[in-house]
Design a protein around this motif. Structure first.
Motif, PDB file in Angstrom:
ATOM      1  N   GLN A 517    -105.533 -96.860 -50.863  1.00  0.00           N
ATOM      2  CA  GLN A 517    -104.861 -96.352 -52.059  1.00  0.00           C
ATOM      3  C   GLN A 517    -105.178 -94.871 -52.237  1.00  0.00           C
ATOM      4  OE1 GLN A 517    -105.579 -98.635 -55.611  1.00  0.00           O
ATOM      5  NE2 GLN A 517    -104.907 -97.011 -56.988  1.00  0.00           N
ATOM      6  N   PRO A 518    -104.165 -93.994 -52.319  1.00  0.00           N
ATOM      7  CA  PRO A 518    -104.425 -92.556 -52.481  1.00  0.00           C
ATOM      8  C   PRO A 518    -104.812 -92.205 -53.919  1.00  0.00           C
ATOM      9  CG  PRO A 518    -102.075 -92.965 -52.462  1.00  0.00           C
ATOM     10  CD  PRO A 518    -102.732 -94.297 -52.218  1.00  0.00           C
ATOM     11  N   ILE A 519    -105.320 -90.990 -54.092  1.00  0.00           N
ATOM     12  CA  ILE A 519    -105.671 -90.489 -55.419  1.00  0.00           C
ATOM     13  C   ILE A 519    -104.635 -89.449 -55.815  1.00  0.00           C
ATOM     14  CG2 ILE A 519    -107.402 -89.310 -56.821  1.00  0.00           C
ATOM     15  CD1 ILE A 519    -109.524 -90.273 -54.851  1.00  0.00           C
ATOM     16  N   PHE A 520    -103.937 -89.690 -56.886  1.00  0.00           N
ATOM     17  CA  PHE A 520    -102.946 -88.745 -57.394  1.00  0.00           C
ATOM     18  C   PHE A 520    -103.607 -87.892 -58.474  1.00  0.00           C
ATOM     19  CE2 PHE A 520    -100.472 -92.402 -55.890  1.00  0.00           C
ATOM     20  CZ  PHE A 520     -99.612 -91.765 -55.002  1.00  0.00           C
ATOM     21  N   LEU A 521    -103.869 -86.632 -58.135  1.00  0.00           N
ATOM     22  CA  LEU A 521    -104.548 -85.749 -59.086  1.00  0.00           C
ATOM     23  C   LEU A 521    -103.698 -85.512 -60.327  1.00  0.00           C
ATOM     24  CD1 LEU A 521    -106.038 -83.142 -56.576  1.00  0.00           C
ATOM     25  CD2 LEU A 521    -107.133 -85.158 -57.556  1.00  0.00           C
ATOM     26  N   SER A 522    -102.384 -85.520 -60.167  1.00  0.00           N
ATOM     27  CA  SER A 522    -101.509 -85.330 -61.331  1.00  0.00           C
ATOM     28  C   SER A 522    -101.623 -86.495 -62.298  1.00  0.00           C
ATOM     29  CB  SER A 522    -100.062 -85.157 -60.875  1.00  0.00           C
ATOM     30  OG  SER A 522     -99.648 -86.273 -60.098  1.00  0.00           O
ATOM     31  N   ASP A 523    -101.834 -87.731 -61.758  1.00  0.00           N
ATOM     32  CA  ASP A 523    -102.009 -88.884 -62.647  1.00  0.00           C
ATOM     33  C   ASP A 523    -103.302 -88.763 -63.445  1.00  0.00           C
ATOM     34  OD1 ASP A 523     -99.690 -89.878 -61.682  1.00  0.00           O
ATOM     35  OD2 ASP A 523    -100.563 -91.539 -60.551  1.00  0.00           O
TER      36      ASP A 523
END
Length: 591
Positions: A517-523
């Motif tokens: 699972q990636p990390i979305f910095l915008s989220d």
């Protein structure tokens, strides 16, 4: 559209006229009208009296009556062969079992029961056995049964002990209150005996009782145990064997191969049929090990018709042993129904020394069992699954469903094996399955060899025969998060900062994250921006933490960040904030 057939016959060398026969008539009136029309057309001078009281009409109406009955039963029998059309209860039950679904005769209420033990240590030797009865404090309320045993000497993430201090002396604990939680079902225990005399193939007996939930134990007069299997062709069952307290797999999953087995099926709501195999206990059970003498083109044994098992190549041709000259005692659970939905704090009676119990929430789920319509729909749904694992998601769900006593599985990810990962001359597997477990602090850790052995054994009963599965360790990438915010003028900065840290601790709760699972910095920025008192999110940065109490795997987070997204590695890995209180840091900045 009318379907007609022309027939002709020979008699005495003279060819008779063709007769047109209608095949669309299926009721009494249509049959009678067709016979009258047939007589008028082909025998106009032979018979002319079609009055209701004439002898000819009597025979025509009798033939029409028989035709109507036969057509009705033919249509009815065809209808009863379709699951979604069948209406006769025995047929609906039989079709359900044919599709792999076992109907429920009653719906048992289920409650979470908390079990308490007082101890001088953080574990205890107390064991609450399987099928322990819990009584309600309310008069007339159904009793409940705890089907899974509780071992207070085992404390694992999958089966934890909640410890609280009970008494202290001089500031040090002197005794503790230990708590485990188990599911309990509304039921009472009943038993019935059946005596079997001479040898008989596939002997069958029937338990007739209301609200039967299922059989819990079967023993014969010699003390031997008999085991229930889904179908008689399955000769293995799961049995737990203690591993001496391994942290992530307290019990080793063993497969017991037994001839003392039986299968059950409901033939009606109040009738549970029990069937045994055809083996004679005084003779060999007929184990067949395939070899050139009994398999292939040289095989002359016409009785060798059993399909190969996907789990092993040794199987029986008798489907288990038939009981002979013995008496079997069947212990079974009965209960359920709407009235079994017990209120909270009512399940307080348990007959195990040193153990108390309670249900903090009410019991729910009690109903009258499957209706005919529910059996139809559940059967159609079951037919699509067949309890076999075919897709990657099937294997993922099946791995997560392994009983907790065999391993505290935390994360699992399955993918086709990469060709570049193959060793020289190695045969490619169908799937690589990456797994991770929890340690005692609920941090991710690699799974033990015992755990992986249990998982392999468990999956062997559900995998396709040509599927090969490699069980591997997933990779853990520990990270820290730094962020900067601008607080609104009318809010205390330290309070806003504490709220932001608590919000990110919940966001990075490991239960919410999966392998790859990636990390979305915008989220993350959006989540922080919603915190009360935050005016602007200035920055969000993720960095790797490796060694010195963290995972040994270093990861180039900056190089893996593209389009404001931190991507995981090609090797299946998971991001984990191991110490949320220390690894999530924030600052208050100005514009």
């Amino acid at each position: 559209m009318a379907y007609n057939s022309s027939i002709s016959t020979q008699s005495g060398g003279n060819k008779r006229a063709e007769r047109n026969i209608r095949y669309t008539d299926k009721d009494f009136t249509s049959f009678r009208d067709s016979l009258i029309e047939f007589s008028k057309t082909y025998f106009p001078n032979t018979y002319t009296d079609f009055s209701p009281s004439s002898p000819g009409m009597m025979f025509m109406e009798m033939a029409s009556y028989v035709g109507d009955i036969l057509a009705f039963y033919q249509d009815n029998q065809i209808q009863e062969t379709f699951t979604h059309l069948a209406r006769q209860t025995p047929n609906v039950y039989n079709l359900a079992y044919m599709m792999g679904y076992k109907p429920k005769a009653t719906g048992a209420a289920v409650a979470d029961v908390e079990l308490y033990v007082e101890s001088t240590g953080t574990t205890a030797s107390t064991i609450v056995p399987s099928n322990t009865i819990v009584q309600s404090s309310i008069s007339g309320q159904s009793s409940f049964v705890i089907q899974d045993f509780a071992d207070f000497s085992v404390n694992t993430p999958s089966d934890p002990i909640e410890v609280s201090v009970l008494t202290e002396a001089g500031g040090s604990p002197t005794s503790y209150l230990l708590k485990k939680t188990r599911k309990a079902v509304s039921a009472t225990t009943s038993s019935v005996q059946f005596t079997f005399n001479g040898y008989e193939k596939f002997p069958t007996v029937t338990i007739e009782d209301s609200n039967i939930i299922g059989i819990t134990n079967v023993t014969d007069s010699n003390g031997n145990t008999w085991y229930e299997v889904p179908y008689l062709g399955q000769d293995t069952i799961y049995t737990p064997q203690s591993t001496g307290g391994a942290p992530d797999a307290p019990y080793l999953l063993k497969l017991l191969r037994t001839n003392n087995r039986f299968a059950t099926r409901f033939v009606a709501k109040n009738q549970l049929q029990i069937q045994f195999g055809a083996g004679n206990s005084g003779l060999s059970d007929g184990d067949i090990i395939p070899n050139p003498s009994n398999v292939g083109k040289n095989n002359s044994n016409e009785n060798f018709t059993t399909a190969f098992s996907p789990a092993n190549f040794t199987f029986t041709n008798t489907y288990g042993t038939a009981p002979v000259n013995t008496t079997l005692t069947f212990t079974y659970l009965k209960g359920g129904g709407i009235s079994s939905n017990a209120p909270a704090n009512s399940l307080t009676g348990i007959n195990v020394a040193g153990v108390t119990c309670n249900n903090p929430e009410p019991a729910t789920g009690g109903d009258s069992g499957d209706s005919i319509s529910e059996i139809r729909e559940n059967s159609l749904r079951m037919f699509g699954t067949q309890l076999r694992s075919v897709t990657q998601d099937d294997y993922t769900v099946r791995a997560l469903s392994m009983p907790g006593i065999y391993g505290s599985i935390a994360k699992v990810y399955a993918e086709p094996e990469k060709i570049e990962n193959l060793n020289p001359n190695a045969r490619p597997a169908v799937l690589d399955m990456y797994v991770l477990g929890y340690d005692s602090s609920k941090n991710l850790t690699t799974a033990s060899s015992t755990f992986k052995t249990n998982l392999s054994t468990y999956l062997s009963q559900y995998r396709m025969i040509n599927d090969t599965i490699n069980i591997k360790d997933g990779f853990i990438v520990n990270i820290g998060v730094n962020f900067g915010i601008v607080a609104q003028p009318n809010h205390a900065g330290n309070i806003v900062l504490a709220k932001c840290i608590a919000t990110l601790q919940d966001y990075f709760n490991i239960e919410k994250w999966q392998i790859n699972q990636p990390i979305f910095l915008s989220d993350i920025a959006v989540v922080l921006d919603k915190v009360e008192g935050v005016q602007t999110v200035k920055s969000v940065k993720v960095h790797n933490l490796a060694g010195a109490g963290y995972s040994n795997y270093a990861y180039d987070v900056e190089g893996a960040t593209q389009n404001n997204t931190v991507f995981p590695s090609q090797d299946p890995s998971i991001f984990e904030v191991k110490y949320p209180n220390a690894d999530i840091k924030g600052t208050i900045t100005n514009f």
